[in-house]
Scaffold this active site. Sequence first.
Site: not given
Length: 72
Positions: A29-31, A57-58
């Site tokens: 995951y990331c932003g 993600s986030w």
Amino acid sequence: MSREAAWKTPDQLKEHFQDLDKYDQVISYCGSGVTAAVNVLAMEEAGFDHVRLYAGSWSDWASYPDLPIEKS
């Protein structure tokens, strides 16, 4: 294309991810999921079979007020 921008070989990717157990489930995951998608492809190229993308993600996780968020 410069050498720095080239995709790594499967052996280089295996070395890069060597601290992870390729048999464990990994969720990338990331932003917002865009950068994490590259990690999923790289891990699959390195021989990982249990890699998943948390596409939202986030950005998705943070939109649910009941989900835990750790703050430091």
